[in-house]
Design a protein around this motif. Structure first.
Motif, PDB file in Angstrom:
ATOM      1  N   ARG A 233      -4.944  -1.173   2.093  1.00 46.93           N
ATOM      2  CA  ARG A 233      -5.041  -1.463   0.664  1.00 46.93           C
ATOM      3  C   ARG A 233      -4.628  -0.263  -0.176  1.00 46.93           C
ATOM      4  O   ARG A 233      -4.602  -0.342  -1.397  1.00 46.93           O
ATOM      5  N   THR A 234      -4.339   0.860   0.459  1.00 46.64           N
ATOM      6  CA  THR A 234      -3.952   2.063  -0.271  1.00 46.64           C
ATOM      7  C   THR A 234      -2.617   1.827  -0.977  1.00 46.64           C
ATOM      8  O   THR A 234      -1.655   1.376  -0.356  1.00 46.64           O
ATOM      9  N   THR A 235      -2.557   2.140  -2.261  1.00 51.96           N
ATOM     10  CA  THR A 235      -1.350   1.871  -3.042  1.00 51.96           C
ATOM     11  C   THR A 235      -0.302   2.961  -2.839  1.00 51.96           C
ATOM     12  O   THR A 235      -0.577   4.027  -2.292  1.00 51.96           O
TER      13      THR A 235
END
Length: 356
Positions: A233-235
């Protein structure tokens, strides 16, 4: 003995996990406030107006104005409620940061300074979140929600829907399963928007509190490091910033976007910079741990290093197939996928900039 900076990093990452729980708690508190003190009034006004008979254009305009006023007042109260909690969160975060630095260097007899509580409180109340303070975000939700309800009423009446069906559609389904598949009503959307704002506001005020604490102790703290959570989920912007070190008084700081989980970690000055000599009293630092989806990762591993060690399927899901191919081939480093403002580049723009 353990490296001071390894200890600080380790404790900061463990603390970040607790901050995520705190965000969820504060968001839930605001959601409960809305469900208890705001939404029933909105639904009552809506239901009563619809049951009074034929809804002319004039009556619909009156209903829209009434709902807007009710939502403005209710969300202002919800914003004030959230803001009072955020001030407490910010002050507590500042106290924790000072305490953990002190505990990590007990051999250093220094009185770490704590920013004045009123300064932290003022920052928590007035620092914009992506250009707007908390109350302005809540008022935007009020305006948008009133507009959506009015539209839902118009569509329902034009379709000849029963009043109960119109109200139920605006209220939304109580079933989480149904909400996930299109059953989310307008008021549930408003609730979700407020929760998102509150979670990001917690990130903002804790980041600001940390920064003020670091600034107050630059005789001990030399810089800060950006630490991103390692999962899918890290952008893009958080991946690009992960592991980078900046001076205390400059450089970008999280939150970098809504829902940001990235944190900052203090990096103390060396013993030499502090004017101390501990020769013979230190040893190689033991590995700290990083938050990761696949187990324990050494603190020295950055996001690109972690991602390179993942299966191709994970890399494809995180970056997209084309970007993952460029990453695997070594033709483009991960921090080149965003522009100078941290925005994700389109594939066309990326190819043009990299001369591909």
């Amino acid at each position: 003995m353990r490296s001071v900076n390894a200890e600080l990093r380790d404790r900061a990452i463990r603390h970040a996990v607790l901050l995520e729980r705190l965000k969820a708690h504060e968001a839930a508190e605001v959601a409960a406030f809305l469900a208890r003190d705001v939404m029933p009034d909105v639904l009552g006004r809506l239901s009563n107006a619809l049951r009074r008979g034929l809804m002319s254009e004039g009556r619909l305009a009156e209903l829209a104005q009434s709902l807007l006023q009710t939502l403005r007042v209710g969300l202002r109260a919800a914003g004030d409620f959230a803001q009072s909690n955020l001030v407490k969160v910010a002050i507590t975060e500042s106290e924790w940061q000072r305490a953990v630095v002190k505990q990590s260097i007990p051999m250093l007899d220094v009185a770490l300074r704590e920013p004045a509580a009123n300064v932290i409180a003022t920052i928590a109340r007035s620092r914009p979140l992506e250009g707007k303070v908390l109350g302005e975000w809540f008022q935007d939700v009020a305006v948008g929600t009133a507009r959506k309800i009015t539209r839902d009423v118009k569509v329902g009446l034009a379709s000849g829907d029963p009043i109960d069906d119109i109200v139920r559609r605006i209220k939304g389904s109580p079933s989480v399963f149904e909400s996930a598949f299109g059953g989310e009503g307008t008021l549930q959307q408003a609730n979700r928007a407020c929760r998102s704002v509150v979670r990001t506001a917690v990130s903002q005020v804790t980041s600001d509190a940390r920064e003020e604490t670091f600034k107050a102790n630059t005789d001990v703290i030399g810089s800060i490091q950006i630490v991103a959570t390692l999962d899918m989920r890290t952008t893009d912007i958080c991946r690009a910033q992960d592991g980078k070190v900046y001076p205390v008084n400059s450089g970008p700081r999280p939150p970098f976007h809504f829902g940001c989980r990235t944190v900052t970690v203090p990096v103390t000055k060396s013993w030499k910079e502090l004017g101390l000599s501990l020769k013979g009293k230190t040893e190689a630092p033991r590995s700290a741990q990083r938050a990761s989806m696949d187990g324990e990762v050494a603190a020295t591993v950055t996001y690109p290093e972690w991602l390179r060690g993942q299966p191709a399927s994970v890399q494809d899901e995180v970056l997209g197939r084309t970007r993952a191919d460029l990453f695997r081939s070594g033709r483009v480093s991960i921090d080149r996928f965003v522009d100078s403002q941290g925005r994700r580049l389109s594939l066309k723009a990326l190819r043009r900039r990299e001369g591909l």
